[in-house]
Enzyme design. Structure first.
Site, PDB file in Angstrom:
ATOM      1  N   GLU A 142       0.297   5.268   0.620  1.00  0.00           N
ATOM      2  CA  GLU A 142      -0.669   6.283   1.055  1.00  0.00           C
ATOM      3  C   GLU A 142      -0.263   7.675   0.569  1.00  0.00           C
ATOM      4  O   GLU A 142       0.799   7.862  -0.051  1.00  0.00           O
ATOM      5  CB  GLU A 142      -0.793   6.225   2.582  1.00  0.00           C
ATOM      6  CG  GLU A 142      -1.334   4.869   3.026  1.00  0.00           C
ATOM      7  CD  GLU A 142      -1.577   4.752   4.517  1.00  0.00           C
ATOM      8  OE1 GLU A 142      -1.105   5.621   5.284  1.00  0.00           O
ATOM      9  OE2 GLU A 142      -2.251   3.782   4.912  1.00  0.00           O
ATOM     10  N   CYS A 192     -10.272  -5.191   0.994  1.00  0.00           N
ATOM     11  CA  CYS A 192     -11.394  -4.254   1.028  1.00  0.00           C
ATOM     12  C   CYS A 192     -12.316  -4.522  -0.168  1.00  0.00           C
ATOM     13  O   CYS A 192     -11.961  -5.256  -1.098  1.00  0.00           O
ATOM     14  CB  CYS A 192     -10.888  -2.818   1.008  1.00  0.00           C
ATOM     15  SG  CYS A 192     -10.220  -2.273  -0.577  1.00  0.00           S
ATOM     16  N   CYS A 239      -4.077   0.610  -2.605  1.00  0.00           N
ATOM     17  CA  CYS A 239      -3.982  -0.634  -1.840  1.00  0.00           C
ATOM     18  C   CYS A 239      -2.923  -1.563  -2.430  1.00  0.00           C
ATOM     19  O   CYS A 239      -2.594  -1.497  -3.622  1.00  0.00           O
ATOM     20  CB  CYS A 239      -5.320  -1.364  -1.855  1.00  0.00           C
ATOM     21  SG  CYS A 239      -6.584  -0.621  -0.804  1.00  0.00           S
ATOM     22  N   GLU A 297      -3.116  -4.782  -3.028  1.00  0.00           N
ATOM     23  CA  GLU A 297      -3.617  -5.709  -4.048  1.00  0.00           C
ATOM     24  C   GLU A 297      -3.682  -5.026  -5.410  1.00  0.00           C
ATOM     25  O   GLU A 297      -3.288  -5.591  -6.434  1.00  0.00           O
ATOM     26  CB  GLU A 297      -5.026  -6.209  -3.678  1.00  0.00           C
ATOM     27  CG  GLU A 297      -5.110  -6.951  -2.362  1.00  0.00           C
ATOM     28  CD  GLU A 297      -5.461  -6.020  -1.193  1.00  0.00           C
ATOM     29  OE1 GLU A 297      -4.893  -4.913  -1.110  1.00  0.00           O
ATOM     30  OE2 GLU A 297      -6.305  -6.428  -0.382  1.00  0.00           O
ATOM     31  N   ASN A 302       0.838  -1.203   0.000  1.00  0.00           N
ATOM     32  CA  ASN A 302       0.000   0.000   0.000  1.00  0.00           C
ATOM     33  C   ASN A 302       0.872   1.250   0.000  1.00  0.00           C
ATOM     34  O   ASN A 302       1.960   1.282   0.589  1.00  0.00           O
ATOM     35  CB  ASN A 302      -1.014   0.000   1.150  1.00  0.00           C
ATOM     36  CG  ASN A 302      -0.406  -0.213   2.526  1.00  0.00           C
ATOM     37  OD1 ASN A 302       0.607  -0.882   2.675  1.00  0.00           O
ATOM     38  ND2 ASN A 302      -1.034   0.356   3.530  1.00  0.00           N
TER      39      ASN A 302
HETATM   40  N1  THU Z   1      -5.323  -1.504   2.468  1.00  0.00           N
HETATM   41  C1  THU Z   1      -4.816  -2.317   1.500  1.00  0.00           C
HETATM   42  O1  THU Z   1      -3.683  -2.112   1.020  1.00  0.00           O
HETATM   43  N2  THU Z   1      -5.573  -3.366   1.083  1.00  0.00           N
HETATM   44  C2  THU Z   1      -6.809  -3.657   1.574  1.00  0.00           C
HETATM   45  O2  THU Z   1      -7.449  -4.564   1.072  1.00  0.00           O
HETATM   46  C3  THU Z   1      -7.320  -2.937   2.739  1.00  0.00           C
HETATM   47  C4  THU Z   1      -6.631  -1.673   3.061  1.00  0.00           C
HETATM   48  C5  THU Z   1      -4.519  -0.356   2.921  1.00  0.00           C
HETATM   49  C6  THU Z   1      -5.085   0.982   2.537  1.00  0.00           C
HETATM   50  C7  THU Z   1      -4.482   1.887   3.575  1.00  0.00           C
HETATM   51  O3  THU Z   1      -3.183   2.279   3.122  1.00  0.00           O
HETATM   52  C8  THU Z   1      -4.330   0.994   4.788  1.00  0.00           C
HETATM   53  O4  THU Z   1      -4.454  -0.327   4.325  1.00  0.00           O
HETATM   54  C9  THU Z   1      -5.350   1.261   5.881  1.00  0.00           C
HETATM   55  O5  THU Z   1      -6.631   1.274   5.373  1.00  0.00           O
END
Ligand code: THU
Length: 129
Positions: free
Chosen positions: A44, A88, A53, A55, A42
């Site tokens: 941000e 998610c 994300c 994935e 991930n």
């Molecule tokens: N996140 C992912 O990388 N994949 C997911 O399926 C769920 C959330 C990341 C997004 C964000 O950077 C952190 O997790 C917290 O939400």
């Protein structure tokens, strides 16, 4: 390339997560139909919705490398140690875009146990054009 290779790669790339806002580190490693592995973490952003994300980033790497579909994807996440981290909703749809009924999603539980789901179980009746 076996399941353990994917798990190891997901755990390793998770350490690269750029997640200074949530401090929630996620790594993903997938195997495509050609037997090639692609990874993502991930990333941000100060403007929160602009983050991406793990994935989705692994899928983008697959597409850029010419991969067409996902055989297996491992997802691992957590604030400090590994927690229960299921993809998610948006990422379930992203996985479904490149999945078939044989595609497996592997999640790593605290303690190292894994759970494996067909994508259809995580996202039943997903949207396709
Ligand atoms: N996140 C992912 O990388 N994949 C997911 O399926 C769920 C959330 C990341 C997004 C964000 O950077 C952190 O997790 C917290 O939400």
């Amino acid at each position: 390339m076996n399941e353990q290779d994917l798990i190891d790669a997901a755990l390793t790339v998770r350490q690269q997560a750029y997640c200074k806002y949530s401090n929630y580190h996620v790594g993903a490693a997938l195997l495509d139909e050609q037997g090639n592995m692609h990874i993502g973490c991930n990333v941000e952003n100060a403007s929160y919705p602009e983050g991406s994300c793990a994935e989705g980033n692994a899928i983008a790497a697959m597409v850029a490398a010419g991969g067409k579909s996902i055989r297996t994807i491992v997802v691992v996440g957590g604030h400090d140690d590994v927690e229960d981290c299921t993809p998610c909703g948006g990422c379930r749809q992203r996985i479904a875009e490149f999945a078939d009924s044989d595609t497996r999603v592997i999640l790593i539980r605290p303690g190292g146990h894994t759970r494996t789901f067909p994508i259809d179980e995580l996202l039943p009746r997903s949207f396709h054009l």
